[in-house]
Design an enzyme around this catalytic site. Structure first.
Site, PDB file in Angstrom:
ATOM      1  N   SER A  16      62.158 -30.379  -9.748  1.00 21.41           N
ATOM      2  CA  SER A  16      60.896 -30.406  -9.205  1.00 21.41           C
ATOM      3  C   SER A  16      59.810 -30.405 -10.180  1.00 21.41           C
ATOM      4  O   SER A  16      58.666 -30.637  -9.938  1.00 21.41           O
ATOM      5  CB  SER A  16      60.538 -29.441  -8.031  1.00 21.41           C
ATOM      6  OG  SER A  16      61.305 -29.850  -6.862  1.00 21.41           O
ATOM      7  N   LYS A  50      50.582 -25.391  -8.045  1.00 22.69           N
ATOM      8  CA  LYS A  50      51.237 -25.830  -7.031  1.00 22.69           C
ATOM      9  C   LYS A  50      51.127 -25.178  -5.760  1.00 22.69           C
ATOM     10  O   LYS A  50      51.188 -23.849  -5.590  1.00 22.69           O
ATOM     11  CB  LYS A  50      52.697 -25.933  -7.439  1.00 22.69           C
ATOM     12  CG  LYS A  50      53.466 -26.636  -6.546  1.00 22.69           C
ATOM     13  CD  LYS A  50      55.294 -26.563  -6.931  1.00 22.69           C
ATOM     14  CE  LYS A  50      56.245 -27.256  -6.081  1.00 22.69           C
ATOM     15  NZ  LYS A  50      57.299 -27.109  -6.652  1.00 22.69           N
ATOM     16  N   SER A  55      59.223 -31.986  -6.455  1.00 24.03           N
ATOM     17  CA  SER A  55      58.156 -31.649  -5.615  1.00 24.03           C
ATOM     18  C   SER A  55      56.958 -31.138  -5.973  1.00 24.03           C
ATOM     19  O   SER A  55      56.047 -30.933  -5.515  1.00 24.03           O
ATOM     20  CB  SER A  55      58.648 -30.455  -4.801  1.00 24.03           C
ATOM     21  OG  SER A  55      58.853 -29.433  -5.616  1.00 24.03           O
TER      22      SER A  55
END
Length: 479
Positions: A183, A83, A159
């Site tokens: 997330s 990420k 996210s």
């Protein structure tokens, strides 16, 4: 085995083939590169990519496996997408923001990434995230709109949306995520993959996330065995994170009987507006647990709307949201609209009193959940109360509705955030089926504080009962 089949191998399967010398790490990476060139333009799940550098590491892994009697690391040669909010030594981290496009390379990796690299994982790409990880959707001015591989008009969640989309699309073997309000689990639910939120401190992290008890870093995979493998390599104390726990949890990797276990479930926490497809798929999942011999009963959590989204909105007025106000002082012209809106809300609404309110609400919620978890082994509930929102969804859209009723555009479509308030409860998100739109739905398995192993035991039994995910070509997105 076709290239596409290679791209959907689990890490456990790939490692077995590497050891047998019937597949080389370089061949797996080449298959992923080829598929990414074909598929990623349609879903846009990658930020920076490092294919040439990764191929050099893959060829070194080839040599390690070819050497007779040689020792290889636990993840030797396994492709990993990280990420774009987690530090990788020698690489920039943009946090989904134009502000950091020219950021210098990080001097060191965050502990989770450091450990996965030391275990032999090969980082070949960064996955997209909304700016500063602010929201449950994944689009930004920096990287554009990330789309759901199952239905591109819809979003992959956020996210860690790029990680969820990359796994579902067969563009990576393993991925990482971070979870402050869901997330990891929101995109796991939207994309039909596995996501694990460990108890805070189980996995060490870098600053400032390691100070934030709402925050958790964890694995995202297509199988529970892979999630357990990643988690076992990540967990444990780290000399640079004083919040990291000394104790680790021994996680199962194979399904075992859950006959006689007691499982509670809640479809809607008593107040959530639930999509009909999510309701149907959650009830079907609950039937699997009954068929496995568990005692399954509906539970009243004693929660209300008042103890729900307000807590996260207050939390956003603290550090997580205040970062937008700090950046907006000099870089508002570079920020995404929702980040600017957050900065304005922080400056307009936050007070010193807001600091203690999330902790107060966390305590209130646990006074009723704690006794439920004391009576039952785990709690089952949906991951999100709708399958997903549109790929370009505005988390500040005050006209947003669920089932025709006005809803909070940020938290009104997800059911993950209460368990960030209850930061010591481990939570798995697993696929539960598909909605009429073609978008996956998910369930959460919530455990007692620190009881990671029991959550994985229940999850593994469910995974076996449903036949797993992605092994059959018919169970994959069509490209």
């Amino acid at each position: 085995m076709s290239d596409d089949d290679l791209c959907y191998l689990s890490a456990s399967e790939a490692l077995g083939l590497f050891r047998k010398r019937s597949l080389k790490p370089s061949e797996l990476l080449a298959a992923l590169h080829k598929r990414a060139a074909k598929v990623n333009p349609a879903i846009n799940c990658f930020a920076d990519q490092y294919w040439d550098e990764a191929m050099e590491k893959a060829k070194a892994a080839d040599a390690a496996y070819a050497k007779r009697g040689g020792r290889v690391r636990p993840l030797e040669g396994v492709p990993l997408a990280v990420k774009d909010a987690q530090r990788v030594k020698g690489k920039r981290t943009t946090h989904g923001s134009l502000i950091f496009m020219d950021a210098p390379p990080d001097a060191h990796s965050d502990p989770m990434i450091e450990r996965l690299e030391k275990a032999g994982a090969i980082i070949f790409a960064r996955t997209t995230t909304p700016e500063f990880c602010l929201t449950g959707v994944t689009h930004s001015r920096a990287w554009g709109i990330t789309r759901n591989p199952w239905a591109p008009d819809w979003g992959p969640g956020g996210s860690s949306g790029g990680s969820g989309a990359a796994l579902a699309a067969g563009l990576t073997t393993l991925a990482t995520g971070t979870d402050i309000g869901g997330s990891i689990r929101i995109p796991a639910g939207c994309c039909g993959v596995v996501g694990f939120k460990p108890p805070h401190g189980r996995n060490p992290d870098g600053p400032p996330a390691n100070f934030d008890r709402f925050n958790h870093c964890g694995p995202m995979t297509r199988s529970l065995a892979d999630a357990a493998l990643m988690q076992s390599l990540t967990a444990g104390p780290h000399p640079l994170d004083h919040d990291s726990l000394r104790g680790t949890a021994k996680l199962p990797t194979k399904a075992a009987s859950i006959k006689g276990m007691k499982i509670a479930y809640s479809l809607d926490f008593g107040y959530v507006n639930l999509d009909a497809d999510v309701r149907r798929n959650t009830l079907l999942a609950i039937d699997h647990f009954r068929d496995l011999g568990a005692t399954v009963e509906e539970a009243d959590l004693g929660w209300s709307a008042e103890t729900d989204s307000d807590c996260l909105h207050w939390y956003n007025m603290m550090h997580f949201g205040r970062q937008t106000a700090w950046h907006a002082k000099t870089h508002a012209h570079l920020m995404s609209d929702y980040a600017v809106r957050m900065a304005e809300a922080v400056n307009r609404n936050s007070t010193l009193d807001d600091v203690h309110r999330p902790w107060q609400r966390s305590h209130i919620n646990y006074q009723t959940l704690g006794p439920v978890l004391a009576k039952y082994d785990v709690l089952i509930c949906p991951t999100n109360n709708v399958p997903s929102v549109k790929a370009d969804h505005d988390p500040w859209d005050m006209n947003f509705t669920v089932n025709g009723r006005k809803a909070d555009p940020e938290y009104g479509w997800v059911m993950t955030h209460p368990f960030n308030m209850l930061h010591n409860c481990p939570v798995l998100s697993l696929p539960s089926g598909f909605a009429a739109t073609g978008v996956p739905t998910g369930i959460q398995i919530v455990g007692r504080t620190w009881d990671d192993a029991r959550v994985f035991k229940v999850g593994l039994a469910y995974e076996k009962a449903v036949g797993g995910w992605y092994g059959d070509r018919k169970k994959r997105p069509k490209f």
